[in-house]
Design an enzyme around this catalytic site. Structure first.
Site, mmCIF file in Angstrom:
data_model
loop_
_atom_site.group_PDB
_atom_site.id
_atom_site.type_symbol
_atom_site.label_atom_id
_atom_site.label_comp_id
_atom_site.label_asym_id
_atom_site.label_seq_id
_atom_site.Cartn_x
_atom_site.Cartn_y
_atom_site.Cartn_z
ATOM 1 C CB CYS A 130 2.506 1.836 3.093
ATOM 2 S SG CYS A 130 0.960 0.940 2.799
ATOM 3 C CB CYS A 155 0.460 3.287 -0.217
ATOM 4 S SG CYS A 155 0.963 1.707 -0.921
ATOM 5 C CG HIS A 158 -2.307 -0.931 0.610
ATOM 6 N ND1 HIS A 158 -0.985 -1.298 0.494
ATOM 7 C CD2 HIS A 158 -2.971 -2.057 0.991
ATOM 8 C CE1 HIS A 158 -0.864 -2.582 0.813
ATOM 9 N NE2 HIS A 158 -2.040 -3.066 1.102
ATOM 10 C CE LYS A 305 -2.698 -7.759 -5.465
ATOM 11 N NZ LYS A 305 -2.662 -7.405 -4.088
ATOM 12 C CE LYS A 308 -6.610 -10.335 3.220
ATOM 13 N NZ LYS A 308 -5.346 -10.424 3.886
#
Length: 527
Positions: A130, A155, A158, A305, A308
C-alpha cells in the site's frame, strides 16, 4: 533549573505529502504540553518533531504537482508544517527532516552496523504493497474491493487498491526478535501504553513475525544502502531512526547518552512500527529501547477518522483563527481521554470555550483582579486568620497540583487538566459563598475581605503556573496582571512541582489591569 533527570519526548515523524490537519496538531500539542511541564519541573527536557520525506508516496505527490520530491518536501515543510508550530504555540527544541545530511549519514551508519552484526540478508520478495501506508500489508489488512475496485485487493485502512511488488530486496531478521520483544512487554508492562494498545501489540507479535523487507530498488528517492547503492532504504526503517539521529546517534555520543532513551507519542495507526519494528531495530544494534510508546486515539469528525483522501481534514488555523491557540490546546487536551478516540465538533468546542474558558477561568481571573483593584487599590492584601473555607481552598490547590503531576507522569493530560480545573470550580463557589462585594460594605469585615481576596489571588497564582504548559498565552497575561513577575520572577521559571505550596504570592504585590483572557466570540460554527 535542570535536575539532571532526562525527559526526551517526540511526536511522530510526520509525512508531509499533504497539508497538516487537526489530528497532527493534536499529537503535537500533547507532546509540547508534556515537554513544557517537565521543563518547568526542572527536568532536562528535549522535544523533537519533524518530517519524513522519503518514499514512494512523496515521489508520486511531487510528480502530480510537477516538482521534484525535494522541491515538494521543501515547499510543504516551509509553507505548512513549520508554520503549524507557530500557529499552535509549540516550543519544540528541534525539527528534523529525514532529507538532512545529519540524518542520512547516521542512518547509513546504523544500517551498516546492523548488517555487520548479521541481522540483514538479501532475498526475493513478492507481496501486496500500500503506497498510502508505505507498507507491505499483512493478510489481516487486505480486503476485497467494492464498487470501482471490485475484483481487486484493497488496503483496509485506505480503501485503495494494493500493488503487487516483486523485487530483490534486503531483509531485516525481525522474526529473530519475537521472543525478546515478548519478554520486553512482560518485563515492562508500561512500555506500550495505554493497555489496549499493549494488548494489541502483544497479540500481533504472538502470531509470529515475518522478516521485514528494508530496501527498494524500483525507485531512487531515499537513502542509499551503504554496501549496495542500487537499493534505497525502506522509508519506515529510515524514518524511525530520526528519533536517534536527531539527538546525536552516530555523530555526538555525549549528547546521545544524555538524551536517549526517548518517550514516543504516536497515533494508534502507526503503533506497530514503533512498538514492534523500532525496538527490534534497536536491539539488533545493541542500543537501549525507548522508555515507552504511547498511542493516542483518532480524532473523529462526523463519526469518521479524519482523512486527506476523504477530504475530512480540518486545518488547525480554521480553529485558531476563531478561538486562538490556547483554546485549541485546551479543548483537544481536555475533551478527549488521551489514548482513546475522540469526536470533534464545532458546537462542543464553542460550548466548552464559553462555559469553561470564558465564564469559568477567564471570569474568575478578571473578577479577582478587578476586586483587588477596587477594594485594595491594586495591591494584594495581607491575609488575616484563615477559616475552614479558606483552608479548604488551600487543600484543593495542593491536591490538584499533586494529582496533575502524577497524571502527567502517566501521559494523561486530560486527567491533569481535570484535577487543575477543580481549583477553578471551587474558587468560583468560594467567591459566591463569601461575597467579597458584601464584605466590602462593612469596615468591620476589612480583614475578612483581605483574607478572601488573598486566597483568590494566591489560588490564581497556582492556576497560572499549572495551566501554563496547556495555555501559555492566557497564563502569561494572568501572570503579568497578578504582578508576580517582579516578586516571583518569570512564569516559565516557577517550579511546577512546588506550585501547591500555599503562600508564595507576597502581600503588597501590585496588580495590573487584565483584559478578558477569552474574549466573547460571536460566530463559532466553523463557517
Amino acid at each position: 533549573m535542570t535536575s539532571g533527570r532526562s525527559f526526551y519526548i517526540t511526536t511522530p515523524i510526520y509525512y508531509p505529502s499533504d497539508v497538516p490537519h487537526i489530528g497532527h496538531g493534536y499529537t503535537t500539542v500533547a507532546a509540547d504540553t508534556l515537554a513544557r511541564w517537565h521543563r518547568q519541573a526542572g527536568d532536562d527536557t528535549w522535544m523533537l518533531t519533524g518530517t519524513d520525506e522519503h518514499g514512494q508516496k512523496m515521489m508520486r505527490a511531487a510528480a502530480a504537482n510537477g516538482l521534484t520530491p525535494q522541491q515538494w518536501a521543501d515547499k510543504l515543510v516551509n509553507e505548512e508544517w513549520q508554520p503549524l508550530l507557530e500557529t499552535l504555540d509549540v516550543a519544540n527544541d528541534d525539527f528534523i527532516r529525514t532529507t538532512q545530511p545529519r540524518h542520512e549519514a547516521s542512518v547509513q551508519r546504523f544500517l551498516q552496523d546492523v548488517y555487520d552484526r548479521g541481522h540483514i540478508y538479501a532475498g526475493e520478495y513478492e507481496a501486496l504493497y500500500c503506497v498510502g501506508c508505505e507498507e507491505f500489508k499483512p493478510a489481516s489488512e487486505i480486503v476485497d474491493g467494492t464498487g470501482p475496485f471490485e475484483g481487486l485487493k484493497v488496503c483496509a485502512i485506505h480503501s485503495k487498491p494494493l500493488e503487487l511488488l516483486q523485487e530483490k530486496n534486503y531483509f531485516f531478521k525481525l522474526s529473530d526478535f519475537q521472543e525478546r520483544l515478548l519478554q520486553l512487554y512482560r518485563d515492562r508492562p508500561d512500555f506500550v501504553q495505554p493497555e489496549s494498545a499493549r494488548n494489541e501489540v502483544v497479540a500481533f507479535v504472538q502470531q509470529g513475525l515475518q522478516d521485514l523487507s528494508i530496501s527498494r530498488s524500483a525507485f531512487d528517492w531515499g537513502i542509499p544502502v551503504p554496501w549496495d547503492e542500487s537499493h534505497v532504504i525502506y522509508v519506515w526503517f529510515d524514518a524511525l531512526l530520526n528519533y536517534a539521529t536527531a539527538v546525536g546517534y552516530g555523530a555526538d555520543d555525549e549528547n546521545f547518552a544524555r538524551r536517549w532513551p526517548a518517550r514516543h507519542i504516536v497515533g494508534k495507526d502507526i503503533l506497530r512500527f514503533h512498538a514492534v519494528i523500532w525496538p527490534a531495530m534497536l536491539m539488533a544494534a545493541g542500543i537501549d529501547v525507548p522508555h515507552n510508546v504511547f498511542a493516542h486515539g483518532w480524532l473523529l469528525v462526523g463519526g469518521e477518522k479524519m482523512s486527506k483522501s476523504k477530504l475530512t481534514g480540518i486545518a488547525p488555523h480554521a480553529i485558531t483563527d476563531v478561538f486562538g491557540s490556547d483554546a485549541y490546546r485546551f479543548y483537544f487536551l481536555s475533551a478527549i481521554a488521551f489514548g482513546q478516540d475522540g469526536s470533534f465538533s464545532w458546537e462542543d468546542l464553542s460550548a466548552r470555550y464559553q462555559a469553561e474558558l470564558a465564564n469559568g477561568f477567564g471570569n474568575l481571573a478578571s473578577r479577582t483582579i478587578a476586586m483587588i483593584g477596587k477594594y485594595f487599590g491594586g495591591s494584594v492584601p495581607e491575609p488575616g486568620e484563615y477559616t475552614e473555607s479558606d483552608l479548604a481552598i488551600q487543600k484543593v490547590v495542593a491536591d490538584a497540583a499533586a494529582s496533575a503531576d502524577e497524571a502527567i507522569d502517566r501521559f494523561r493530560i486530560d486527567e491533569a487538566i481535570r484535577s487543575i480545573w477543580t481549583i477553578v470550580d471551587e474558587l468560583n463557589g468560594y467567591i459566591t459563598v463569601n461575597e467579597p462585594w458584601a464584605l466590602a460594605k462593612d469596615d468591620a469585615q476589612r480583614e475578612r475581605l483581605a483574607t478572601v481576596l488573598y486566597t483568590c489571588a494566591e489560588a490564581l497564582r497556582a492556576l497560572a503556573v499549572l495551566l501554563s504548559p496547556v495555555m501559555p498565552q492566557a497564563t502569561a497575561k494572568l501572570w503579568a496582571a497578578l504582578g508576580t513577575e517582579g516578586s516571583l520572577g518569570a512564569l516559565a521559571d516557577q517550579p511546577v512541582r512546588d506550585t501547591g505550596r500555599w503562600g508564595q504570592l507576597p502581600a503588597g504585590t501590585v496588580t495590573q489591569a487584565l483584559q478578558p483572557l477569552f474574549p466573547r466570540i460571536e460566530q463559532a460554527d466553523g463557517s
